[in-house]
Design an enzyme around this catalytic site. Sequence first.
Site, PDB file in Angstrom:
ATOM      1  N   HIS A 157     122.421   6.680  23.688  1.00  0.00           N
ATOM      2  CA  HIS A 157     121.957   7.792  22.740  1.00  0.00           C
ATOM      3  C   HIS A 157     121.601   7.091  21.556  1.00  0.00           C
ATOM      4  O   HIS A 157     120.874   7.668  20.656  1.00  0.00           O
ATOM      5  CB  HIS A 157     123.114   8.661  22.511  1.00  0.00           C
ATOM      6  CG  HIS A 157     123.192   9.733  23.686  1.00  0.00           C
ATOM      7  ND1 HIS A 157     122.331  10.854  24.027  1.00  0.00           N
ATOM      8  CD2 HIS A 157     124.141   9.722  25.028  1.00  0.00           C
ATOM      9  CE1 HIS A 157     122.581  11.645  25.148  1.00  0.00           C
ATOM     10  NE2 HIS A 157     123.619  10.815  25.677  1.00  0.00           N
ATOM     11  N   ASP A 161     118.302   8.378  19.435  1.00  0.00           N
ATOM     12  CA  ASP A 161     118.163   8.590  18.175  1.00  0.00           C
ATOM     13  C   ASP A 161     117.203   7.889  17.400  1.00  0.00           C
ATOM     14  O   ASP A 161     116.409   8.241  16.616  1.00  0.00           O
ATOM     15  CB  ASP A 161     119.565   8.414  17.439  1.00  0.00           C
ATOM     16  CG  ASP A 161     120.433   9.440  17.871  1.00  0.00           C
ATOM     17  OD1 ASP A 161     120.041  10.527  18.412  1.00  0.00           O
ATOM     18  OD2 ASP A 161     121.743   9.452  17.653  1.00  0.00           O
ATOM     19  N   GLU A 187     114.214  16.731  21.159  1.00  0.00           N
ATOM     20  CA  GLU A 187     112.888  16.030  21.345  1.00  0.00           C
ATOM     21  C   GLU A 187     111.592  16.661  20.917  1.00  0.00           C
ATOM     22  O   GLU A 187     110.419  16.277  21.144  1.00  0.00           O
ATOM     23  CB  GLU A 187     112.656  15.088  22.539  1.00  0.00           C
ATOM     24  CG  GLU A 187     112.401  15.747  23.662  1.00  0.00           C
ATOM     25  CD  GLU A 187     113.492  16.409  24.648  1.00  0.00           C
ATOM     26  OE1 GLU A 187     113.399  16.715  25.947  1.00  0.00           O
ATOM     27  OE2 GLU A 187     114.505  16.679  24.000  1.00  0.00           O
TER      28      GLU A 187
END
Length: 284
Positions: A157, A161, A187
């Site tokens: 993650h 990010d 997204e």
Amino acid sequence: MSEAKTQFQESAARPAIDESRALVERLHTGLTQHALYGIATRNASTTLREELGQIFDLSAHPRIGDLLDKLHELGEGQARHSLLTRSEAQSVEKDLYNLHSHVEQLTHDIYTDVLTGVYNRRYYQQTIEQLIDRGEKFSLLAFDIDHFKNVNDKYGHTAGDRVLQIFAKDLETNVAQGDIVVRIGGEEFCAIIFDADAKQAAHVAERLRETVEARPAREGAPNITVSIGVAQYIPGEDPKAFYERADTALYAAKAEGRNRVKIAADIPMAQAAAKPVVNKGPGL
């Protein structure tokens, strides 16, 4: 830059905040000219509270409430007398400066996506409403990063990010000055393209798609591609229907293999009707 873009940059889609700013400026001018009566301070603090209360939950921001209370109390006392003394004027001016700083920070917070720094869905909603009210010509680009779940699953993650941050920066860098980039969630992003029909907006979308595809993996973020749907606003159209058309075009781009641009007007009605709900859109 078009007049529409210039006007929108100036208004920043924040009418209540702009009115509050103007009132703070009038108070400051009155103090500078030593012509501010206590009743003006009292009334202004009440007006500010009402305007800011439409935007912020003031109970969650006691510092702003304290400043407004102080201004109101000072105004009550002075309303029975005359002009503010020099020291009182300086005190109010300091409080107004602090109030302005707090409002500026909160304004940034409520309209900005924390992770990417672009505008958020709340800003999108207010922007669309203003553009429709003004009768402006504009189009919408709806973006979805292709296979973004795979990025999170494979790289983690933190890398996901970073992909979102780089993607948002690429969008902001490559749209025209004044056009607005928004993160809807996850997204999913969109961009409001001013003074553009669908074909003009599609050219912008294609340039963005190429930029994203050509971006090499960097800073712990893998290479990605993006699918883009394009829709031009039709006068009188419901905002929800408008967003759905852009989202339908986005779905068509993904269904045809991803990493491409599709214009809503080019999609056959039967194909559009068969589209499952991919994204309900901002505030819809």
